[in-house]
Design an enzyme around this catalytic site. Structure first.
Site, PDB file in Angstrom:
ATOM      1  N   GLU A   1      14.528   2.464   0.863  1.00 47.76           N
ATOM      2  CA  GLU A   1      13.196   1.846   1.000  1.00 47.76           C
ATOM      3  C   GLU A   1      13.091   0.641   0.077  1.00 47.76           C
ATOM      4  O   GLU A   1      13.932   0.447  -0.811  1.00 47.76           O
ATOM      5  CB  GLU A   1      12.088   2.878   0.697  1.00 47.76           C
ATOM      6  CG  GLU A   1      11.984   3.921   1.806  1.00 47.76           C
ATOM      7  CD  GLU A   1      10.925   4.990   1.584  1.00 47.76           C
ATOM      8  OE1 GLU A   1      10.568   5.634   2.573  1.00 47.76           O
ATOM      9  OE2 GLU A   1      10.462   5.186   0.457  1.00 47.76           O
TER      10      GLU A   1
ATOM     11  N   HIS B   1      -0.122  -0.590   2.162  1.00 47.35           N
ATOM     12  CA  HIS B   1       1.168  -0.384   2.840  1.00 47.35           C
ATOM     13  C   HIS B   1       1.290  -1.462   3.908  1.00 47.35           C
ATOM     14  O   HIS B   1       0.364  -1.682   4.681  1.00 47.35           O
ATOM     15  CB  HIS B   1       1.207   1.012   3.475  1.00 47.35           C
ATOM     16  CG  HIS B   1       2.592   1.443   3.835  1.00 47.35           C
ATOM     17  ND1 HIS B   1       3.326   0.827   4.827  1.00 47.35           N
ATOM     18  CD2 HIS B   1       3.395   2.413   3.335  1.00 47.35           C
ATOM     19  CE1 HIS B   1       4.516   1.408   4.913  1.00 47.35           C
ATOM     20  NE2 HIS B   1       4.577   2.371   4.011  1.00 47.35           N
TER      21      HIS B   1
ATOM     22  N   ARG C   1       6.433  -3.574  -1.707  1.00 48.47           N
ATOM     23  CA  ARG C   1       5.239  -3.567  -0.847  1.00 48.47           C
ATOM     24  C   ARG C   1       4.237  -4.659  -1.179  1.00 48.47           C
ATOM     25  O   ARG C   1       3.574  -5.170  -0.301  1.00 48.47           O
ATOM     26  CB  ARG C   1       4.536  -2.220  -0.972  1.00 48.47           C
ATOM     27  CG  ARG C   1       5.311  -1.182  -0.302  1.00 48.47           C
ATOM     28  CD  ARG C   1       4.564   0.099  -0.252  1.00 48.47           C
ATOM     29  NE  ARG C   1       5.536   1.076   0.184  1.00 48.47           N
ATOM     30  CZ  ARG C   1       5.382   2.366   0.076  1.00 48.47           C
ATOM     31  NH1 ARG C   1       4.285   2.856  -0.441  1.00 48.47           N
ATOM     32  NH2 ARG C   1       6.304   3.170   0.507  1.00 48.47           N
TER      33      ARG C   1
ATOM     34  N   HIS D   1      -3.299   2.203   0.912  1.00 50.79           N
ATOM     35  CA  HIS D   1      -2.360   3.327   1.010  1.00 50.79           C
ATOM     36  C   HIS D   1      -2.356   4.201  -0.241  1.00 50.79           C
ATOM     37  O   HIS D   1      -2.303   5.418  -0.145  1.00 50.79           O
ATOM     38  CB  HIS D   1      -0.965   2.737   1.232  1.00 50.79           C
ATOM     39  CG  HIS D   1       0.128   3.743   1.385  1.00 50.79           C
ATOM     40  ND1 HIS D   1       0.134   4.662   2.407  1.00 50.79           N
ATOM     41  CD2 HIS D   1       1.276   3.964   0.678  1.00 50.79           C
ATOM     42  CE1 HIS D   1       1.230   5.416   2.320  1.00 50.79           C
ATOM     43  NE2 HIS D   1       1.927   5.026   1.261  1.00 50.79           N
TER      44      HIS D   1
ATOM     45  N   ARG E   1       3.608   0.541  -7.155  1.00 50.24           N
ATOM     46  CA  ARG E   1       4.404   1.771  -7.059  1.00 50.24           C
ATOM     47  C   ARG E   1       5.661   1.547  -6.222  1.00 50.24           C
ATOM     48  O   ARG E   1       5.606   1.001  -5.123  1.00 50.24           O
ATOM     49  CB  ARG E   1       3.585   2.883  -6.418  1.00 50.24           C
ATOM     50  CG  ARG E   1       4.403   4.128  -6.136  1.00 50.24           C
ATOM     51  CD  ARG E   1       3.538   5.252  -5.655  1.00 50.24           C
ATOM     52  NE  ARG E   1       3.026   5.048  -4.327  1.00 50.24           N
ATOM     53  CZ  ARG E   1       3.634   5.453  -3.218  1.00 50.24           C
ATOM     54  NH1 ARG E   1       4.803   6.056  -3.269  1.00 50.24           N
ATOM     55  NH2 ARG E   1       3.076   5.240  -2.038  1.00 50.24           N
TER      56      ARG E   1
HETATM   57  P1  FAD Z   1      -3.177  15.011  -1.987  1.00 50.17           P
HETATM   58  O1  FAD Z   1      -1.952  15.483  -1.349  1.00 50.17           O
HETATM   59  O2  FAD Z   1      -3.934  13.952  -1.271  1.00 50.17           O
HETATM   60  O3  FAD Z   1      -4.138  16.247  -2.219  1.00 50.17           O
HETATM   61  C1  FAD Z   1      -5.465  16.073  -2.630  1.00 50.17           C
HETATM   62  C2  FAD Z   1      -6.193  17.395  -2.505  1.00 50.17           C
HETATM   63  O4  FAD Z   1      -7.437  17.308  -3.189  1.00 50.17           O
HETATM   64  C3  FAD Z   1      -6.541  17.801  -1.083  1.00 50.17           C
HETATM   65  O5  FAD Z   1      -6.328  19.178  -0.942  1.00 50.17           O
HETATM   66  C4  FAD Z   1      -8.047  17.517  -0.981  1.00 50.17           C
HETATM   67  O6  FAD Z   1      -8.734  18.342  -0.066  1.00 50.17           O
HETATM   68  C5  FAD Z   1      -8.462  17.849  -2.392  1.00 50.17           C
HETATM   69  N1  FAD Z   1      -9.734  17.249  -2.810  1.00 50.17           N
HETATM   70  C6  FAD Z   1     -10.053  15.947  -2.910  1.00 50.17           C
HETATM   71  N2  FAD Z   1     -11.318  15.813  -3.362  1.00 50.17           N
HETATM   72  C7  FAD Z   1     -11.784  17.071  -3.554  1.00 50.17           C
HETATM   73  C8  FAD Z   1     -13.012  17.595  -3.993  1.00 50.17           C
HETATM   74  N3  FAD Z   1     -14.049  16.817  -4.323  1.00 50.17           N
HETATM   75  N4  FAD Z   1     -13.155  18.949  -4.050  1.00 50.17           N
HETATM   76  C9  FAD Z   1     -12.138  19.778  -3.704  1.00 50.17           C
HETATM   77  N5  FAD Z   1     -10.942  19.312  -3.275  1.00 50.17           N
HETATM   78  C10 FAD Z   1     -10.779  17.985  -3.212  1.00 50.17           C
HETATM   79  N6  FAD Z   1       4.583   9.157  -1.161  1.00 50.17           N
HETATM   80  C11 FAD Z   1       5.913   9.331  -1.324  1.00 50.17           C
HETATM   81  O7  FAD Z   1       6.400   9.480  -2.448  1.00 50.17           O
HETATM   82  N7  FAD Z   1       6.736   9.339  -0.235  1.00 50.17           N
HETATM   83  C12 FAD Z   1       6.275   9.180   1.029  1.00 50.17           C
HETATM   84  O8  FAD Z   1       7.040   9.239   1.982  1.00 50.17           O
HETATM   85  C13 FAD Z   1       4.881   8.981   1.214  1.00 50.17           C
HETATM   86  N8  FAD Z   1       4.378   8.769   2.452  1.00 50.17           N
HETATM   87  C14 FAD Z   1       3.027   8.695   2.607  1.00 50.17           C
HETATM   88  C15 FAD Z   1       2.508   8.569   3.887  1.00 50.17           C
HETATM   89  C16 FAD Z   1       1.136   8.554   4.080  1.00 50.17           C
HETATM   90  C17 FAD Z   1       0.568   8.425   5.468  1.00 50.17           C
HETATM   91  C18 FAD Z   1       0.270   8.654   2.963  1.00 50.17           C
HETATM   92  C19 FAD Z   1      -1.211   8.645   3.149  1.00 50.17           C
HETATM   93  C20 FAD Z   1       0.783   8.738   1.687  1.00 50.17           C
HETATM   94  C21 FAD Z   1       2.164   8.757   1.494  1.00 50.17           C
HETATM   95  N9  FAD Z   1       2.713   8.862   0.220  1.00 50.17           N
HETATM   96  C22 FAD Z   1       4.053   9.007   0.074  1.00 50.17           C
HETATM   97  C23 FAD Z   1       1.849   9.028  -0.951  1.00 50.17           C
HETATM   98  C24 FAD Z   1       1.789  10.523  -1.305  1.00 50.17           C
HETATM   99  O9  FAD Z   1       1.728  11.277  -0.125  1.00 50.17           O
HETATM  100  C25 FAD Z   1       0.584  10.867  -2.163  1.00 50.17           C
HETATM  101  O10 FAD Z   1       0.434   9.968  -3.195  1.00 50.17           O
HETATM  102  C26 FAD Z   1       0.749  12.252  -2.777  1.00 50.17           C
HETATM  103  O11 FAD Z   1       1.073  13.161  -1.764  1.00 50.17           O
HETATM  104  C27 FAD Z   1      -0.518  12.665  -3.488  1.00 50.17           C
HETATM  105  O12 FAD Z   1      -0.462  14.040  -3.759  1.00 50.17           O
HETATM  106  P2  FAD Z   1      -1.677  14.721  -4.483  1.00 50.17           P
HETATM  107  O13 FAD Z   1      -1.360  16.167  -4.554  1.00 50.17           O
HETATM  108  O14 FAD Z   1      -1.999  13.993  -5.710  1.00 50.17           O
HETATM  109  O15 FAD Z   1      -2.925  14.479  -3.481  1.00 50.17           O
HETATM  110  C1  SIN Z   2       6.529   5.469   3.805  1.00 50.67           C
HETATM  111  O1  SIN Z   2       7.154   6.347   4.390  1.00 50.67           O
HETATM  112  O2  SIN Z   2       6.582   4.277   4.090  1.00 50.67           O
HETATM  113  C2  SIN Z   2       5.643   5.865   2.676  1.00 50.67           C
HETATM  114  C3  SIN Z   2       6.451   5.994   1.472  1.00 50.67           C
HETATM  115  C4  SIN Z   2       5.591   5.946   0.250  1.00 50.67           C
HETATM  116  O3  SIN Z   2       4.369   5.766   0.328  1.00 50.67           O
HETATM  117  O4  SIN Z   2       6.176   6.060  -0.829  1.00 50.67           O
END
Ligand code: FAD
Ligand code: SIN
Length: 537
Positions: A118, A241, A287, A348, A383
């Site tokens: 990537e 993104h 990015r 993103h 990032r």
């Molecule tokens: P999340 O997985 O978003 O979890 C947040 C949680 O908090 C959820 O359960 C939600 O319901 C809960 N929540 C929020 N507010 C409240 C509230 N007020 N009360 C109770 N619960 C609440 N990163 C990579 O490294 N590689 C990738 O390939 C990649 N691809 C991505 C593709 C997409 C489409 C997206 C959107 C993001 C991608 N990212 C990727 C970024 C990565 O997925 C996220 O940054 C990471 O998963 C965040 O994890 P987290 O546990 O912090 O939050």
């Molecule tokens: C992607 O698959 O392009 C998302 C990867 C990332 O957000 O790190």
């Protein structure tokens, strides 16, 4: 009344929250609260994969350097080292739980990891499970968490605000003792008390109208922490993104950067490749550079999108490497093997957030933050792709270890008063909430997007200030709903992004100011440390 007794309260059931909960469950009773269904989170939608040094030709130092280079002077080397080094063990643990990353037979070598590439990475180092890596990780972890006797997962429970001893006037030094929650079904609000509370609430893409994020991503954790008086760092660095699908019926559909990793080229709608004009790395630039280049090309020609072209790859290769993307594009009438894919940049990822250590510790005793909601110093001003799943895993685990070391100090049960709704009545004006949602998001897209100016930021500040005053009044007069709570949160987060952006009179990483295109010689963080209310005046 403490209706859900627990030792540890984890707000969020994404990768960070579940990883933390699993490790905390060795020490006490864990309650995981999730705003909607437990799987509905950014983690579930992650496509590309998770960055980890696996290849014998790769090194931890190279991964660290790529992360720091991408962060444009604001990454913290010690944090970067801890997180990059910590990945391997966490990934091995997930594999033991049943997660299978893609492996491939290559030139006589059996079963090697199939490592993706990537933007910004100097080596192939992205472990992936097809093109649905997040889904695979979440399903394995959630099954384990649900089966654990010390973990309870409560869905449709939305945190409203953190509770601090200072706020409820309990004697002693200020600390966090839990949070108020809205039960989205019964619409009741009640407190949950815990010795330690973990914010793992994820990102804030919904502050913008065009985003890759699902609906839960309304920045609730950052907004709650700010309201509780915690320092919030580097909020101007919102990552756009470069390649979200442009299609009238596609909502938030990402075309993974891994597609560029397999040779896809960005072209304008006349078929002209343009990335080489902006960066020597061409379509595999980081990015920030790529999203800005697309924005420039679209604005220059007045085009509504650009193309991502991978038609030089065979259909069997694309079907095998990107089964989910291939099928999804087909559903929209696009065959990746023969048609270039129309794409646009979209909000993103939030590089900034609640100031926290790798061990989740924040400025408020009893409160921890991990995952996208936290600002640990890993990302700096931008990032590196696939580093956020890594951060969520490593910091989720480290947060649990940090809590295990200290939590017994906070065991005293502090009574939290019940929620008071005063004179508030049920609103018959949902239309106002809907209208304000759109106004906040449109102002952010138009004035605080990929390219910013002093004037646009000032305009955004004035708009958001008015909206926040209106929302505050609405919040006082009417019984709260999840829509109103989220509106309050996106407006608070918008304010934080604007104020941070106004403080940074330079261009660095994701923050590009047309009025200040140069990068200042000294890199410094922006930190906002006050409470909302003050900034309104
Ligand atoms: P999340 O997985 O978003 O979890 C947040 C949680 O908090 C959820 O359960 C939600 O319901 C809960 N929540 C929020 N507010 C409240 C509230 N007020 N009360 C109770 N619960 C609440 N990163 C990579 O490294 N590689 C990738 O390939 C990649 N691809 C991505 C593709 C997409 C489409 C997206 C959107 C993001 C991608 N990212 C990727 C970024 C990565 O997925 C996220 O940054 C990471 O998963 C965040 O994890 P987290 O546990 O912090 O939050
Ligand atoms: C992607 O698959 O392009 C998302 C990867 C990332 O957000 O790190």
């Amino acid at each position: 009344m403490n209706r859900h007794p627990c030792d540890f309260l984890v707000i969020g059931s994404g990768l960070a929250g579940l990883t933390c909960a699993m490790a905390l469950a060795r020490h006490g009773r864990v309650l995981v609260a999730s705003k909607v269904d437990a799987l509905e989170c950014n983690s579930f939608y992650a496509q590309g994969g998770i960055a980890c040094v696996i290849d014998p030709g790769d090194t931890v130092e190279a991964h660290m350097q790529d992360t720091l280079d991408t962060g444009c002077g604001l990454g913290d080397p010690e944090t970067v080292q801890r997180i990059v080094r910590g990945g391997y063990e966490r990934i091995a643990e997930l594999e033991q739980l049943g997660l299978e990353f893609e492996r491939r037979k290559r030139k006589g070598k059996e079963n090697e990891y199939d490592l993706g590439q990537e933007g910004g990475h100097s080596h192939r180092r992205i472990l992936h499970a097809g093109d649905i890596t997040g889904q695979a990780m979440m399903q394995v972890l959630l099954a384990q968490a649900r089966a654990h006797p010390n973990i309870r997962i409560l869905e449709n429970l939305m945190a409203v605000d953190l509770v601090t001893t200072g706020w409820i006037r309990h004697p002693g030094p200020n600390r966090c003792v839990g949070a108020y929650f809205l039960d989205r079904h019964s619409e009741e609000i009640f407190p949950i008390h815990a010795a330690c509370t973990v914010l793992a609430t994820g990102g804030l893409g919904k502050v913008y109208p065009y985003t890759s994020n699902p609906d839960i991503a309304t920045g609730d954790g950052v907004a709650m922490a700010w309201r509780a008086g915690l320092p919030i760092r580097n909020m101007e660095f919102v990552q756009f993104h470069p390649t979200c699908l442009y299609h009238p019926h596609a909502k938030s559909f990402l075309i993974s950067e891994a597609v560029r990793g397999e040779g896809a080229e960005l072209k304008d709608i006349r078929g002209q490749a343009f990335m080489q004009e902006f960066d020597d790395r061409g379509s595999l630039a980081t990015r920030d550079v790529t999203a800005r280049a697309i924005d420039f090309v679209m604005k220059k020609h007045g085009d509504p999108f650009v193309y991502l072209d991978i038609t030089h790859r065979s259909e069997p290769f694309l079907r095998e490497r990107f089964p989910n993307l291939y099928a999804a594009c087909l559903r929209y009438g696009i065959n990746m093997a023969t048609d270039p894919i129309p794409v646009v940049p979209a909000a993103h990822y939030s590089c900034g957030g609640v100031v926290a250590g790798v061990d989740g510790a924040t400025a408020l005793p009893g409160l921890y933050a991990c995952g996208e909601v936290a600002s640990t110093g890993l990302h700096g001003a931008n990032r590196l792709a696939s580093n956020s799943l890594l951060e969520a895993l490593v910091c989720g685990h480290e947060t649990a270890l940090g809590i295990a070391r200290t939590w017994k100090e906070y065991r005293e049960i502090v009574p939290i008063p019940g929620w008071k709704c005063g004179e508030a009545v049920s609103s018959d004006e949902a239309v106002v909430v809907e209208h304000n949602w759109n106004e906040v998001r449109t102002a952010m897209w138009d004035y605080v997007g990929i390219v910013r100016t002093d004037r646009r930021l000032a305009r955004a500040r004035a708009r958001i200030r008015n909206l926040r005053q209106e929302i505050k009044q609405y919040y006082g007069d009417y019984l709260v709903t999840s829509d109103l709570l989220e509106l309050r949160n996106i407006a608070d987060v918008a304010e934080l992004i604007i104020r941070s952006a106004e403080q940074r009179k330079e261009s660095r990483g994701l923050h590009f100011m047309a009025d200040h295109p140069e990068t200042a010689p000294d890199a410094a963080d922006t930190v906002i440390h006050d409470r909302p209310g003050g900034p309104l005046t």
